[in-house]
Design a protein around this motif. Structure first.
Motif, PDB file in Angstrom:
ATOM      1  N   UNK A  43       7.791   8.743  -7.780  1.00  0.00           N
ATOM      2  CA  UNK A  43       7.520   7.853  -8.911  1.00  0.00           C
ATOM      3  C   UNK A  43       8.089   6.462  -8.705  1.00  0.00           C
ATOM      4  N   UNK A  44       9.226   6.354  -8.011  1.00  0.00           N
ATOM      5  CA  UNK A  44       9.845   5.036  -7.858  1.00  0.00           C
ATOM      6  C   UNK A  44       9.123   4.149  -6.850  1.00  0.00           C
ATOM      7  N   UNK A  45       8.181   4.702  -6.092  1.00  0.00           N
ATOM      8  CA  UNK A  45       7.371   3.845  -5.217  1.00  0.00           C
ATOM      9  C   UNK A  45       6.551   2.846  -6.032  1.00  0.00           C
ATOM     10  N   UNK A  46       6.325   3.139  -7.310  1.00  0.00           N
ATOM     11  CA  UNK A  46       5.473   2.291  -8.140  1.00  0.00           C
ATOM     12  C   UNK A  46       6.279   1.262  -8.939  1.00  0.00           C
ATOM     13  N   UNK A  47       7.605   1.249  -8.795  1.00  0.00           N
ATOM     14  CA  UNK A  47       8.462   0.408  -9.644  1.00  0.00           C
ATOM     15  C   UNK A  47       8.232  -1.083  -9.464  1.00  0.00           C
ATOM     16  N   UNK A  48       7.806  -1.486  -8.275  1.00  0.00           N
ATOM     17  CA  UNK A  48       7.634  -2.916  -8.008  1.00  0.00           C
ATOM     18  C   UNK A  48       6.175  -3.360  -8.136  1.00  0.00           C
ATOM     19  N   UNK A  49       5.311  -2.493  -8.593  1.00  0.00           N
ATOM     20  CA  UNK A  49       3.914  -2.842  -8.777  1.00  0.00           C
ATOM     21  C   UNK A  49       3.052  -2.460  -7.589  1.00  0.00           C
ATOM     22  N   UNK A  50       1.738  -2.482  -7.812  1.00  0.00           N
ATOM     23  CA  UNK A  50       0.799  -2.005  -6.795  1.00  0.00           C
ATOM     24  C   UNK A  50       0.617  -2.987  -5.647  1.00  0.00           C
ATOM     25  N   UNK A  51       0.739  -4.273  -5.916  1.00  0.00           N
ATOM     26  CA  UNK A  51       0.594  -5.241  -4.821  1.00  0.00           C
ATOM     27  C   UNK A  51       1.713  -5.064  -3.804  1.00  0.00           C
ATOM     28  N   UNK A  52       2.933  -4.899  -4.291  1.00  0.00           N
ATOM     29  CA  UNK A  52       4.043  -4.685  -3.356  1.00  0.00           C
ATOM     30  C   UNK A  52       3.915  -3.336  -2.670  1.00  0.00           C
ATOM     31  N   UNK A  53       3.509  -2.311  -3.400  1.00  0.00           N
ATOM     32  CA  UNK A  53       3.328  -0.996  -2.778  1.00  0.00           C
ATOM     33  C   UNK A  53       2.288  -1.076  -1.670  1.00  0.00           C
ATOM     34  N   UNK A  54       1.203  -1.788  -1.934  1.00  0.00           N
ATOM     35  CA  UNK A  54       0.161  -1.952  -0.920  1.00  0.00           C
ATOM     36  C   UNK A  54       0.733  -2.558   0.356  1.00  0.00           C
ATOM     37  N   UNK A  55       1.550  -3.588   0.194  1.00  0.00           N
ATOM     38  CA  UNK A  55       2.182  -4.208   1.367  1.00  0.00           C
ATOM     39  C   UNK A  55       3.144  -3.228   2.034  1.00  0.00           C
ATOM     40  N   UNK A  56       3.959  -2.552   1.234  1.00  0.00           N
ATOM     41  CA  UNK A  56       5.015  -1.712   1.788  1.00  0.00           C
ATOM     42  C   UNK A  56       4.468  -0.578   2.645  1.00  0.00           C
ATOM     43  N   UNK A  57       3.319  -0.021   2.243  1.00  0.00           N
ATOM     44  CA  UNK A  57       2.786   1.127   2.991  1.00  0.00           C
ATOM     45  C   UNK A  57       1.776   0.709   4.048  1.00  0.00           C
ATOM     46  N   UNK A  58       1.551  -0.610   4.189  1.00  0.00           N
ATOM     47  CA  UNK A  58       0.687  -1.086   5.265  1.00  0.00           C
ATOM     48  C   UNK A  58      -0.695  -1.523   4.850  1.00  0.00           C
ATOM     49  N   UNK A  59      -1.014  -1.451   3.553  1.00  0.00           N
ATOM     50  CA  UNK A  59      -2.330  -1.878   3.079  1.00  0.00           C
ATOM     51  C   UNK A  59      -3.256  -0.704   2.842  1.00  0.00           C
ATOM     52  N   UNK A  60      -4.451  -1.034   2.322  1.00  0.00           N
ATOM     53  CA  UNK A  60      -5.490  -0.029   2.148  1.00  0.00           C
ATOM     54  C   UNK A  60      -5.680   0.493   0.748  1.00  0.00           C
ATOM     55  N   UNK A  61      -4.914   0.004  -0.246  1.00  0.00           N
ATOM     56  CA  UNK A  61      -5.075   0.496  -1.611  1.00  0.00           C
ATOM     57  C   UNK A  61      -6.295  -0.150  -2.263  1.00  0.00           C
ATOM     58  N   UNK A  62      -7.241   0.649  -2.653  1.00  0.00           N
ATOM     59  CA  UNK A  62      -8.458   0.149  -3.291  1.00  0.00           C
ATOM     60  C   UNK A  62      -8.295   0.256  -4.803  1.00  0.00           C
ATOM     61  N   UNK A  63      -7.527  -0.675  -5.360  1.00  0.00           N
ATOM     62  CA  UNK A  63      -7.270  -0.693  -6.793  1.00  0.00           C
ATOM     63  C   UNK A  63      -7.462  -2.098  -7.325  1.00  0.00           C
ATOM     64  N   UNK A  64      -7.693  -2.188  -8.604  1.00  0.00           N
ATOM     65  CA  UNK A  64      -7.918  -3.470  -9.259  1.00  0.00           C
ATOM     66  C   UNK A  64      -6.716  -4.389  -9.075  1.00  0.00           C
ATOM     67  N   UNK A  65      -6.991  -5.651  -8.668  1.00  0.00           N
ATOM     68  CA  UNK A  65      -5.944  -6.651  -8.543  1.00  0.00           C
ATOM     69  C   UNK A  65      -5.164  -6.620  -7.254  1.00  0.00           C
TER      70      UNK A  65
END
Length: 705
Positions: A160-182
């Protein structure tokens, strides 16, 4: 992230490389020139077809292999054994010590797989530094992942804490590829070099899984043939991941309208047959959740007991609860029906939960046998343990830990020092020691300053921007976020003298944001009744020692710290009937009167277990500013923090009662002076060492004073 080669999931790096190779071949075949236009290259003759690879040797029936599954969980960015709040080494935790256990396990077992169970990228000042203060560039992995990459993890999932900084940061942190709004999902960044899988979270935009729900890890393992010879055999290990659906409440401001979740049982029931159909020899479930005996619901936070019943799961790796399983001590934390601490199984499935912060390594040893068609698990030879980094005690009774892996610290030294420099930034001073050693029994010393900062911030905003609420009283609640769960040093403790950012981080642990909610006097009472679950019911006639503190988390023990609000907590009464003599400005609180309460985003949007209105509907202001930043700004404005003005306002006291036996609780060793300084004359030391090895003393609370 390495998603599956499946049209439902993102394009893989290998597919991109293949396309580039085809393009290069086509360029040569078409006579790509030297740029001058005068040379036309002839088309080369086709290369001869490669010889087919030899078929793998058949595995003899009766071949056996030992495979060890290794797990880390809830590392919370504790790469180093270092406390950024105290600016000191703490050998009791840290991935650099888990790495030593990993290396030892790999020497012990010829065949291993290494998994991470999430809550990995948040939890320390270094994490906040790389996410919020000086965002790490896309070209560099997070320090936590950099250290993990060196170990060669095979797969992981998200907590759950992977989402604490928002989806844009999560996308960067895991290397990209998240197909979500914004979020720019095409952005490719440095991240973990192992696949992350997540089966029960979907993107609203795409209608597809946020990450690959599962992966198959192909391994070549050493085995023993029936004649005793050593052979190499292939093994396909299916890995599926689940996180707690609570993310939709806890990080609602980031996830609402962008993600949706489903229950772990439903997702497992859908995808595990797919894994088996694709040839998985064994299936490992990474569940960022633990064990709860309640009836199953799709939003269940800890559904391990139910997930273990889904057919096809061979091993269950757990986390989230920061507990230890199996626990073969006298009083194990998990004792629900179906849980077997001796065998290390949950409903017969081998399962492990290796604490948190790198304090332990989960190990599940499986003995596999080839029956001529498939691998089977000899359950009589399965062994499960959570291997602690603590190896024992020295002659003086002090805990001894494994040495840190010397290869880890140099990997992140630059970022480690940058975070230390940042948290040393001065913000003010204090004339008293602010700590939470005795917050559970009435010391407001580390809570009041937080409440004052939150209330001041919300009041100022309302006066300037929300005139419709300007006539309402503004109050604030906060809780002792560090209250000993991890041991005798897991308390807020800010020394007399200069204050810096690291002290503010100690006072306010989480990267929450300030929210304001509008509630009634009746709802305030109900809120406080819920918070009073922190205490066990105390019998006045029992002669044996009674534990005051329940399993209800300290970070949920919301309290007021203002002379304007006064109340008693009667721990001799049942939950729901403990708040007595609740007053506001000296008069009984009016149940219908409206108040504005400053709190945080978590409580305002996922606090329905306190009062129903804390599901978001009571929110009148969702601030973008972090509670910690608001606290820092408040201290900077005040410059000098004093006990008289900022640390002595007790809103609550225990209702007096005479008990036949002792009422006891644990706190840090050698801390009685803090209770005395706070004016708690009803606290005394009972036992200097509680015997847990966690640096705790046993204290007595006299409810008659």
């Amino acid at each position: 992230m390495k998603p599956l080669a499946n049209t439902h999931f993102p394009r893989t790096a290998s597919m991109t490389a293949c396309a580039a190779l085809i393009a290069t071949a086509m360029l040569s075949a078409c006579g790509g020139g030297d740029g001058g236009g005068g040379v036309f290259l002839p088309v080369p003759p086709p290369a001869p077809a490669p010889s087919p690879a030899p078929a793998p040797a058949p595995i003899a029936a009766g071949t056996r292999a030992t495979v060890a599954l290794l797990e880390t969980t809830d590392l919370h960015f504790n790469v180093r054994s270092y406390d950024y709040f105290k600016l000191a080494e703490d050998k009791s935790y840290g991935y650099e010590r888990t790495a030593t256990l990993i290396a030892a396990a790999r020497k012990e077992f010829a065949n291993t797989l290494l998994f991470d169970n999430g809550d990995t990228i948040q939890g320390t000042a270094l994490a906040d530094y790389e996410a919020l203060v000086s965002r790490i560039p896309c070209t560099q992995p997070l320090s936590m992942y950099k250290a993990m990459n060196a170990a060669g993890f095979d797969a992981g999932t998200l907590g759950n804490h992977e989402f604490n900084y928002g989806l844009d940061f999560l996308n960067q942190a895991i290397g990209g590829g998240l197909d979500v709004e914004g979020v720019d999902g095409t952005k490719k960044c440095a991240g973990p070099n192992f696949p992350l899988v997540l089966a029960n979270v979907q993107s609203v935009k795409s209608g597809k899984p946020l990450l690959a729900p599962y992966t198959i890890v192909n391994k070549s393992f050493t085995a023993t043939a029936p004649d005793g010879s050593r052979v190499t055999v292939p093994l396909k290990v299916g890995v599926i991941g689940f996180t707690t659906p609570g993310i939709m409440n806890w990080d609602k401001r980031y996830l609402e309208g962008k993600l949706r979740t489903e229950g772990a049982v439903e997702a497992a029931t859908r995808y595990i047959p797919e894994l088996r159909a694709k040839g998985a020899d064994i299936v490992v479930a990474l569940q960022h959740g633990g064990l709860d005996a309640a009836a199953y619901t799709p939003t269940m936070e800890n559904p391990g007991l139910h997930l273990s019943k889904v057919p096809g799961i061979d091993a269950l790796l757990m986390g989230h609860q920061h507990g230890v399983f199996p626990d073969r001590g006298a009083s194990p934390g998990f004792k629900q029906p179906g849980v077997d601490n001796a065998a290390g199984t949950v409903n017969g499935v081998p399962a492990v939960m290796p604490s948190s912060w790198g304090k332990a390594l989960g190990v599940i040893k499986l003995e596999l046998s080839w029956d001529g068609k498939a691998w089977t698990i000899d359950k009589s030879k399965t062994a499960v343990e959570a291997r602690s980094t603590q190896t024992g005690k020295d002659d003086a009774g002090k805990a001894v830990y494994v040495d840190a892996d010397p290869a880890i610290a140099p990997l992140i030294e630059t970022q480690h020092q940058a975070a230390i420099d940042y948290v040393k930034t001065p913000i003010g001073s204090t004339d008293f020691r602010m700590n939470t050693y005795f917050a559970d029994v009435g010391d407001p010393g580390a809570i009041q300053i937080v409440n004052q900062a939150q209330a001041d911030y919300v009041k100022s905003y309302i006066q300037a921007n929300l005139p419709q609420y300007a006539s309402l009283p503004v109050l604030s609640v906060s809780a002792p976020f560090k209250s000993g769960y991890e041991g005798g040093r897991d308390y807020t403790d800010v020394a007399v003298g200069n204050l810096a950012i690291f002290n503010a981080a100690d006072l306010y642990l989480y990267p929450n944001t300030v929210y304001a909610v509008k509630v009634t006097g009746a709802e305030i009472k109900a809120w406080l009744e819920a918070a009073a679950k922190r205490f066990n019911k105390i019998s006045t006639t029992a002669t044996a020692d009674q534990q005051l503190i329940s399993t209800f988390p300290g970070y949920n023990f919301d309290m007021f710290t203002t002379p304007d609000v006064q109340y008693e907590i009667d721990v001799t009464q049942e939950v729901g009937g403990r708040i007595r003599n609740l007053t506001y400005l000296g008069a009984a609180i009016d149940p219908a009167k409206e108040f504005v309460i400053a709190t945080n985003n978590y409580r305002a949007t996922s606090g329905a277990s306190f009062i129903p209105a804390l599901d978001g509907r009571a929110t009148i202001y969702a601030s973008p500013d972090a509670n910690r930043d608001v606290l820092i700004a408040y201290v900077k404005a005040k410059k000098t923090i004093t006990r008289a003005a900022n640390g002595a306002a007790r809103s609550w006291r225990f209702t007096k009662a005479t008990t036949a036996g002792n009422v006891v609780f644990t706190s840090g060793q050698g801390q009685l002076a803090s209770a005395t300084a706070a004016g708690l004359d009803n606290v005394s030391l009972l036992t200097a060492d509680d015997g847990s090895g966690k640096g705790r003393s046993v204290y007595k609370l006299d409810l008659g004073k």
